[in-house]
Design a protein around this motif. Structure first.
Motif, PDB file in Angstrom:
ATOM      1  N   ALA A 118     -10.848   6.543  16.441  1.00  0.00           N
ATOM      2  CA  ALA A 118     -10.302   6.337  17.790  1.00  0.00           C
ATOM      3  C   ALA A 118      -8.854   5.853  17.731  1.00  0.00           C
ATOM      4  O   ALA A 118      -8.034   6.249  18.573  1.00  0.00           O
ATOM      5  N   MET A 119      -8.523   5.005  16.753  1.00  0.00           N
ATOM      6  CA  MET A 119      -7.129   4.558  16.608  1.00  0.00           C
ATOM      7  C   MET A 119      -6.228   5.752  16.313  1.00  0.00           C
ATOM      8  O   MET A 119      -5.146   5.881  16.888  1.00  0.00           O
ATOM      9  N   GLN A 120      -6.671   6.643  15.422  1.00  0.00           N
ATOM     10  CA  GLN A 120      -5.877   7.824  15.090  1.00  0.00           C
ATOM     11  C   GLN A 120      -5.770   8.768  16.279  1.00  0.00           C
ATOM     12  O   GLN A 120      -4.686   9.264  16.594  1.00  0.00           O
ATOM     13  N   LEU A 166       1.115  -2.023  15.726  1.00  0.00           N
ATOM     14  CA  LEU A 166      -0.090  -2.756  16.115  1.00  0.00           C
ATOM     15  C   LEU A 166      -1.139  -1.703  16.480  1.00  0.00           C
ATOM     16  O   LEU A 166      -1.131  -1.145  17.572  1.00  0.00           O
ATOM     17  N   LEU A 167      -2.010  -1.422  15.531  1.00  0.00           N
ATOM     18  CA  LEU A 167      -2.998  -0.358  15.656  1.00  0.00           C
ATOM     19  C   LEU A 167      -4.230  -0.879  16.382  1.00  0.00           C
ATOM     20  O   LEU A 167      -4.725  -1.956  16.065  1.00  0.00           O
ATOM     21  N   HIS A 168      -4.729  -0.095  17.334  1.00  0.00           N
ATOM     22  CA  HIS A 168      -5.887  -0.515  18.107  1.00  0.00           C
ATOM     23  C   HIS A 168      -6.446   0.664  18.879  1.00  0.00           C
ATOM     24  O   HIS A 168      -5.818   1.719  18.974  1.00  0.00           O
ATOM     25  N   ALA A 169      -7.644   0.466  19.415  1.00  0.00           N
ATOM     26  CA  ALA A 169      -8.270   1.425  20.321  1.00  0.00           C
ATOM     27  C   ALA A 169      -9.061   0.605  21.343  1.00  0.00           C
ATOM     28  O   ALA A 169      -8.926  -0.624  21.387  1.00  0.00           O
ATOM     29  N   ARG A 170      -9.876   1.258  22.125  1.00  0.00           N
ATOM     30  CA  ARG A 170     -10.660   0.576  23.151  1.00  0.00           C
ATOM     31  C   ARG A 170     -11.844  -0.166  22.521  1.00  0.00           C
ATOM     32  O   ARG A 170     -12.397   0.299  21.526  1.00  0.00           O
ATOM     33  N   PRO A 171     -12.247  -1.283  23.101  1.00  0.00           N
ATOM     34  CA  PRO A 171     -13.397  -2.026  22.565  1.00  0.00           C
ATOM     35  C   PRO A 171     -14.660  -1.160  22.425  1.00  0.00           C
ATOM     36  O   PRO A 171     -15.378  -1.265  21.428  1.00  0.00           O
ATOM     37  N   ILE A 189       0.840  -1.193   0.000  1.00  0.00           N
ATOM     38  CA  ILE A 189       0.000   0.000   0.000  1.00  0.00           C
ATOM     39  C   ILE A 189       0.881   1.251   0.000  1.00  0.00           C
ATOM     40  O   ILE A 189       1.872   1.314   0.716  1.00  0.00           O
ATOM     41  N   LYS A 190       0.475   2.232  -0.772  1.00  0.00           N
ATOM     42  CA  LYS A 190       1.161   3.525  -0.769  1.00  0.00           C
ATOM     43  C   LYS A 190       0.445   4.418   0.242  1.00  0.00           C
ATOM     44  O   LYS A 190      -0.755   4.649   0.135  1.00  0.00           O
ATOM     45  N   ALA A 191       1.193   4.887   1.231  1.00  0.00           N
ATOM     46  CA  ALA A 191       0.637   5.768   2.259  1.00  0.00           C
ATOM     47  C   ALA A 191       1.580   6.940   2.460  1.00  0.00           C
ATOM     48  O   ALA A 191       2.784   6.754   2.628  1.00  0.00           O
ATOM     49  N   ALA A 192       1.034   8.138   2.457  1.00  0.00           N
ATOM     50  CA  ALA A 192       1.844   9.345   2.615  1.00  0.00           C
ATOM     51  C   ALA A 192       2.229   9.587   4.067  1.00  0.00           C
ATOM     52  O   ALA A 192       3.231  10.245   4.344  1.00  0.00           O
ATOM     53  N   ASN A 193       1.431   9.043   5.015  1.00  0.00           N
ATOM     54  CA  ASN A 193       1.682   9.290   6.428  1.00  0.00           C
ATOM     55  C   ASN A 193       1.026   8.196   7.269  1.00  0.00           C
ATOM     56  O   ASN A 193       0.315   7.338   6.740  1.00  0.00           O
ATOM     57  N   TRP A 194       1.247   8.263   8.578  1.00  0.00           N
ATOM     58  CA  TRP A 194       0.707   7.219   9.449  1.00  0.00           C
ATOM     59  C   TRP A 194      -0.816   7.231   9.484  1.00  0.00           C
ATOM     60  O   TRP A 194      -1.442   6.195   9.654  1.00  0.00           O
ATOM     61  N   GLN A 195      -1.422   8.405   9.298  1.00  0.00           N
ATOM     62  CA  GLN A 195      -2.878   8.487   9.299  1.00  0.00           C
ATOM     63  C   GLN A 195      -3.473   7.640   8.167  1.00  0.00           C
ATOM     64  O   GLN A 195      -4.497   6.972   8.356  1.00  0.00           O
ATOM     65  N   SER A 228      -5.930   8.046  19.406  1.00  0.00           N
ATOM     66  CA  SER A 228      -5.070   7.446  20.426  1.00  0.00           C
ATOM     67  C   SER A 228      -3.595   7.736  20.151  1.00  0.00           C
ATOM     68  O   SER A 228      -2.833   8.030  21.074  1.00  0.00           O
ATOM     69  N   ILE A 229      -3.205   7.671  18.892  1.00  0.00           N
ATOM     70  CA  ILE A 229      -1.811   7.967  18.526  1.00  0.00           C
ATOM     71  C   ILE A 229      -1.517   9.452  18.735  1.00  0.00           C
ATOM     72  O   ILE A 229      -0.459   9.822  19.255  1.00  0.00           O
ATOM     73  N   ILE A 230      -2.459  10.301  18.356  1.00  0.00           N
ATOM     74  CA  ILE A 230      -2.267  11.740  18.543  1.00  0.00           C
ATOM     75  C   ILE A 230      -2.116  12.075  20.029  1.00  0.00           C
ATOM     76  O   ILE A 230      -1.230  12.829  20.422  1.00  0.00           O
ATOM     77  N   GLU A 231      -2.960  11.471  20.861  1.00  0.00           N
ATOM     78  CA  GLU A 231      -2.952  11.786  22.297  1.00  0.00           C
ATOM     79  C   GLU A 231      -1.836  11.097  23.064  1.00  0.00           C
ATOM     80  O   GLU A 231      -1.304  11.652  24.020  1.00  0.00           O
ATOM     81  N   ASN A 232      -1.468   9.874  22.662  1.00  0.00           N
ATOM     82  CA  ASN A 232      -0.511   9.075  23.436  1.00  0.00           C
ATOM     83  C   ASN A 232       0.841   8.882  22.767  1.00  0.00           C
ATOM     84  O   ASN A 232       1.719   8.240  23.336  1.00  0.00           O
ATOM     85  N   GLY A 233       0.995   9.392  21.568  1.00  0.00           N
ATOM     86  CA  GLY A 233       2.243   9.212  20.844  1.00  0.00           C
ATOM     87  C   GLY A 233       2.273   7.872  20.113  1.00  0.00           C
ATOM     88  O   GLY A 233       1.312   7.107  20.143  1.00  0.00           O
ATOM     89  N   PRO A 234       3.393   7.576  19.470  1.00  0.00           N
ATOM     90  CA  PRO A 234       3.494   6.398  18.602  1.00  0.00           C
ATOM     91  C   PRO A 234       3.784   5.093  19.343  1.00  0.00           C
ATOM     92  O   PRO A 234       4.595   4.277  18.920  1.00  0.00           O
ATOM     93  N   TYR A 235       3.080   4.885  20.468  1.00  0.00           N
ATOM     94  CA  TYR A 235       3.268   3.665  21.257  1.00  0.00           C
ATOM     95  C   TYR A 235       2.872   2.405  20.476  1.00  0.00           C
ATOM     96  O   TYR A 235       3.264   1.302  20.837  1.00  0.00           O
ATOM     97  N   VAL A 236       2.086   2.575  19.419  1.00  0.00           N
ATOM     98  CA  VAL A 236       1.631   1.435  18.621  1.00  0.00           C
ATOM     99  C   VAL A 236       2.755   0.822  17.791  1.00  0.00           C
ATOM    100  O   VAL A 236       2.616  -0.285  17.274  1.00  0.00           O
TER     101      VAL A 236
END
Length: 155
Positions: free
Chosen positions: A44-46, A64-69, A15-21, A48-56
């Motif tokens: 929510a996944m996006q 490993l992309l994820h958010a809360r159930p 996949i071609k992606a310009a950024n993490w989003q 989470s990264i904005i608020e918590n940094g690139p912990y994924v």
């Protein structure tokens, strides 16, 4: 378990992606198309990264992309995106990302075995680089299946 959650239809290659989003959006869409999550979960996944940094970004070249159930998971599932060109998420130790898994779980317990199997696969010799260059979804699943079978045989 992991091979029940990750199907050929939920794997996107080169996949071609310009950024993490865009990586998050693409990986999330693969879950959305199969009605495993709502659009809210991708947001929510996006967020989470904005608020918590690139912990994924959990290791060299892998996210490993994820958010809360409660953020929109309908059913347990996983997707995988391999990238044509690696993408920086802002993790100085493990960037750039070559492969990204998106994961949706309906509770805190259901996904433990799948994550355990995924870690087994990713700890295999040079697994991230090998997965990143495989050309077909079925071949990725076969590769993962061999690692899991080998690990289970050794136990």
């Amino acid at each position: 378990m992991i091979l029940d959650l990750l199907t050929e239809g939920r794997i996107a290659i080169k996949i071609k992606a310009a950024n993490w989003q865009e990586v998050v959006q693409t990986a999330g869409q693969l879950l959305l198309v199969d009605n495993l999550i709502t659009e809210k979960y991708i947001e929510a996944m996006q967020k989470s990264i904005i608020e918590n940094g690139p912990y994924v970004v959990i290791g060299k070249g892998i996210a490993l992309l994820h958010a809360r159930p409660e953020d929109g998971v309908k059913k347990l599932g996983m997707s995988l995106v391999t990238l044509a060109e690696p993408v920086n998420f802002g993790n100085k130790n493990n960037d750039p990302v070559k492969i990204a898994f998106a994961f949706g779980a309906v509770d805190d317990k259901q996904h433990v075995k799948a994550i355990s199997e995924l870690s087994t696969v990713l700890m295999a010799d040079n697994a991230v680089n090998k997965i990143a260059v495989i050309e077909k979804p079925a071949s990725i699943l076969n590769y993962m299946e061999k690692i899991i079978a080998s690990e289970n045989y050794q136990k």
